[in-house]
Structures are given as structure tokens and as C-alpha cells.
Design an enzyme around this catalytic site. Structure first.
Site, PDB file in Angstrom:
ATOM      1  N   LYS A 106      -5.669  -6.919  -7.199  1.00  0.00           N
ATOM      2  CA  LYS A 106      -5.068  -5.658  -6.719  1.00  0.00           C
ATOM      3  C   LYS A 106      -4.116  -5.147  -7.782  1.00  0.00           C
ATOM      4  CE  LYS A 106      -5.028  -3.070  -2.942  1.00  0.00           C
ATOM      5  NZ  LYS A 106      -6.073  -2.904  -1.922  1.00  0.00           N
ATOM      6  N   ASP A 146      -7.253   3.048  -4.137  1.00  0.00           N
ATOM      7  CA  ASP A 146      -6.483   2.598  -2.972  1.00  0.00           C
ATOM      8  C   ASP A 146      -5.537   3.754  -2.647  1.00  0.00           C
ATOM      9  OD1 ASP A 146      -5.969   0.184  -1.199  1.00  0.00           O
ATOM     10  OD2 ASP A 146      -3.955   0.484  -1.955  1.00  0.00           O
TER      11      ASP A 146
END
Ligand code: NAD
Length: 420
Positions: A106, A146
Site C-alpha cells: 500500500k 485508492d
């Protein structure tokens, strides 16, 4: 005093529980509680007055036992390194549970993208990707969109990487615009996946989805497509909400009509065909068969859990149910389909995009959605089967089964590779 929850503490607590349930020794927890690598970078951007502003960015690579790291990049003013690490750990479990050949990663940049001009946003994106370019790659780490990053940002990442590495590396990021090897179906993927997961769980737990009533909190990307596809599958979506409020109609709402009102007037509350209007939180407590929280985290708490009437809760959003609330729901026989299972449609579609890019292929959206449907159906059936066979379902939430399957797959891969 406002309690600030450290997501990494929460992520480690969940890992600890899975390791204990699986009966693995302590050192397995120690190994998995830390990411393999965290890259911290400085991202300088020239402002319009000629000054240079510095933003901090991270890429956390949690685990690569099953494949290259995979997970999105978020731009948000409150991003912290611990948050990025926790999110990368959750991606490891989500990818593992979905049966994908990916590890977990991430990224994040601490910035409010809304105050940047398009030129500054492009510069920020290119500088961030340049800074991490030695650590990402088609077989190393594959970022995706995201919070507040989108296909345009992915196009800049792809271009920057391809210029640095002197090639055409579409597979280095997913969620790209269709012109650069992305799939149009990515837009609907998460909501479609949630709908398929609900349909499959309803077959096993509610006797089918036809005619079942559904309430959806959050009418954004995930909420709208979940409502749309569940309606097409024969469910009756009786309530939806956004941040301004909720609407209810016992006859059922047409998600497309509600969306056009929201687009035109800014909120679902202006929909003229509603019988009742309510607060965004009231939608959670309606007398429906299925509840889909698809907005933000932490909305189902120990305070409102005793009043939830749905038999099935599908976590379209990430982390909408607190641990305490889930305990109450489990005791009351309410089944929560956990986020790492039901909202994996986006990353499953990302995998289809990546495979297609690697092959230089031309998969259609229809084929891609068929593959997603197959994968989600299989995943729901596997997790429900494991839960009913191996655990006492009156004490253990479905999340326990999901985490046990996900963590065990990673542990097995690490053992086979000699890493544990
Ligand atoms: P979005 O911004 O498109 O939509 C969010 C919606 O929630 C908006 O309609 C907003 O008005 C509404 N909302 C905000 N606060 C609310 C509140 N208090 N009550 C009711 N509604 C509220 O976001 P999205 O992409 O649909 O993501 C929603 C959730 O799903 C997030 O938790 C996200 O992390 C998760 N998720 C998204 C994807 C994806 O592919 N988009 C994938 C996995 C998980």
C-alpha cells in the site's frame, strides 16, 4: 479526549487472533506483524508562486510470499506511515483470501489533493513514482488507485516508470484508463463483486436473493453499483443513503433514477419517489434482510449493533463494523460478510487487467466480469464452507474463517519457500 485509533494496532490484533486460532507459534506472529520493507520518500512540488513544497510519501511492502506486492496509493492529508503499513497488511490478507498470486502492499502521500492545481497534482504523482521506481515493477510491486487517486494518476505513474525504464510497462500499475490497457469494468468491479457475494451468501443463508429487502449506506461507487446489481438480481433495494441523509421506499428504489437525482441535485435525499427520509445512520437500523454499509469505517458499533435488524451484513466499505459490534451481532445470529472477502472485486479486476497487460491481450469487459463472478462465487463458498465445518458459528464471526484461510495460505507459502 478524542480516542485516536492506530490502525496498525488493530491490524496486529486481528493477525494475533488468526495466529492463535490456527495454533501457530509466536514467532509466526512476530514475522508477519512487521512489513518486509517500508520506503519513505520526500515528494517536492513547485508551487505557482515559485516556492517548493515538500510532501511525505510511503510505500509499504508487507509480504511477498504469494507474489508481487499489490495495493493502492492514497493521497490524503491524514495519511501516516502506520496507516500505510496497516493497509498493506490488510492487502496481504485480502489478496491471499481471494486466491490471487499477489502479496500485499500500500502507498500513501500526506497531501490534500483538492488544493493542488492539475499541474501540481501531476508533478506530485510523477515525483512520488520516480522516488519509488526502483522498488516497484511488473513482478515486484503493482500499485493501483485508492482514496483520491484515479485512472489519470495511474496514467502518470505508468508514463513516468516507462520513461525511466525505457519501455512500455503497462502492467506496472492497474486501474489505468482503457486507452492505456485498463478495463472499463474496473469502475463497476467492487460493487458488482459485493452484489455477487451477497447473492451467493443469500442462497446459502436466506434461501435466495429474489425478493429480499436491502438497505445500502453510502451511494458512491461501491454503494451505487451494489444496489444496481442486487436489483438486477431480483432483490428489492428499499433504502439508500449518502452523507446528507437516507431515503426509503417499501416498493423498492430504482438505483439509476436515484443516481440521476443525486447527480443533478447533489444528494439522494432529493429523490421525489421516497416514502420516508431519514438520517444517514438510521438506514443501518431498518428492518431489512440485507444491510450493505458502503460508506466509511466504524459505523456499526456496540451502541447500535443491538438494534441492527438485518440477517446479513455485507461490508462494502473497509472496516465498517467494530470488533465489539461484531461480537454482539454474532451472538444475535447476524452474519457479517467481512470486507476482505466481499469488497475484493476491485483487486480481482486489477489482477485480470494485469494478466491481460502481460499477455498483450484484448479481453472484453463482459469476459472480465464473468471471471470476477466466478472468482467471487468460489471465494464466498470456500469461506462459508470453512466457517461451518471448522468453527462454532454461534461464537465465531465469519471474519475468523476469512482470516484463518488468508493467513494460513501465506504461512504455508512462506514455509514452502523456507522463510518460516
Ligand atoms: P465514494 O466516495 O465513491 O462513495 C462514498 C459514499 O459514502 C458517498 O456517497 C458519500 O456521500 C457517502 N457517505 C460518506 N459519509 C457517509 C455517512 N456518514 N453516511 C452515509 N453515507 C456517507 O467511495 P467508494 O469508492 O464507494 O468507497 C466506499 C468504501 O468502500 C470505502 O470504505 C472504501 O475504502 C471501500 N472500498 C472501495 C473500493 C473501490 O473500488 N471503490 C474497493 C474496496 C473498498
Amino acid at each position: 479526549m478524542v480516542e485516536v485509533r492506530d490502525p496498525l494496532v488493530e491490524a496486529r490484533r486481528q493477525l494475533r487472533r488468526a495466529i492463535d486460532l490456527l495454533g501457530h507459534p509466536d514467532y509466526v506472529y512476530e514475522v508477519l506483524a512487521e512489513p518486509e520493507r517500508v520506503i519513505q520518500v520526500k515528494v517536492p512540488v513547485r508551487m505557482d508562486d515559485g516556492s517548493v513544497k515538500v510532501f511525505m510519501g510511503w510505500r509499504s511492502q508487507h509480504n511477498s510470499a504469494l507474489g508481487p506486492y499489490k495495493g493502492g496509493v492514497r493521497y490524503h492529508p491524514s495519511v501516516t506511515m502506520n496507516e500505510v503499513i496497516a493497509l498493506s497488511m490488510w492487502m496481504t490478507w485480502k489478496n491471499s483470501l481471494a486466491g490471487l498470486p499477489y502479496g500485499g502492499g500500500k502507498g500513501g502521500v500526506r497531501v490534500n489533493p483538492k488544493v493542488l492545481t492539475p499541474r501540481q497534482l501531476e508533478e506530485l504523482s510523477r515525483r512520488y513514482f520516480e522516488a519509488i521506481s526502483d522498488f516497484v515493477g511488473i513482478d515486484q510491486d503493482i500499485p493501483a488507485p485508492d482514496v483520491y487517486t484515479d485512472p489519470q494518476v495511474m496514467a502518470w505513474y505508468f508514463d513516468e516508470y516507462s520513461r525511466i525504464k525505457r519501455g512500455y510497462y503497462t502492467g506496472v500499475v492497474t486501474g489505468k484508463p482503457p486507452e492505456l490497457g485498463g478495463l472499463q469494468a474496473r469502475v463497476v468491479a467492487t460493487g458488482y463483486g459485493v452484489a455477487v457475494a451477497v447473492r451467493e451468501a443469500a442462497k446459502k443463508l436466506l434461501g435466495g436473493i429474489e425478493g429480499k429487502t436491502v438497505a445500502v449506506q453510502g451511494f458512491g461507487n461501491v454503494g451505487y453499483y451494489t444496489a444496481k446489481y442486487l436489483s438486477e438480481m431480483g432483490a428489492r433495494v428499499v433504502a439508500v443513503s449518502d452523507s446528507r441523509g437516507g431515503i426509503y421506499s417499501s416498493k423498492g428504489l430504482d438505483p439509476d433514477e436515484v443516481l440521476s437525482v443525486k447527480r443533478r441535485e447533489g444528494s439522494v435525499i432529493h429523490y421525489p419517489g421516497a416514502e420516508k427520509k431519514m438520517s444517514p445512520m438510521d438506514v443501518l437500523e431498518l428492518d431489512v434482510d440485507v444491510l450493505v454499509p458502503a460508506a466509511i469505517e466504524g459505523v456499526i458499533t456496540e451502541e447500535n449493533a443491538p438494534r441492527i435488524k438485518a440477517k446479513l451484513v455485507a461490508e462494502g466499505a473497509n472496516g465498517p463494523t467494530t470488533t465489539e459490534a461484531e461480537k454482539i451481532l454474532t451472538e444475535r445470529g447476524v452474519v457479517v460478510l467481512p470486507d476482505i472477502l466481499v469488497n475484493a472485486g476491485g483487486v480481482i479486476m486489477s489482477h485480470i487487467e494485469w494478466v491481460n497487460n502481460r499477455m498483450g491481450g484484448w479481453i472484453t469487459d463482459e469476459e472480465a466480469l464473468k471471471k470476477l463472478e466466478y472468482k467471487m462465487t468460489d471465494n464466498v463458498s470456500r469461506v462459508l464452507g470453512y466457517w461451518q465445518k471448522k468453527l462454532d458459528t454461534s461464537k465465531h464471526p465469519l471474519r475468523d474463517a476469512a482470516y484463518m484461510i488468508a493467513v494460513d495460505r501465506v504461512v504455508k507459502a512462506m514455509k514452502l519457500r523456507g522463510l518460516l
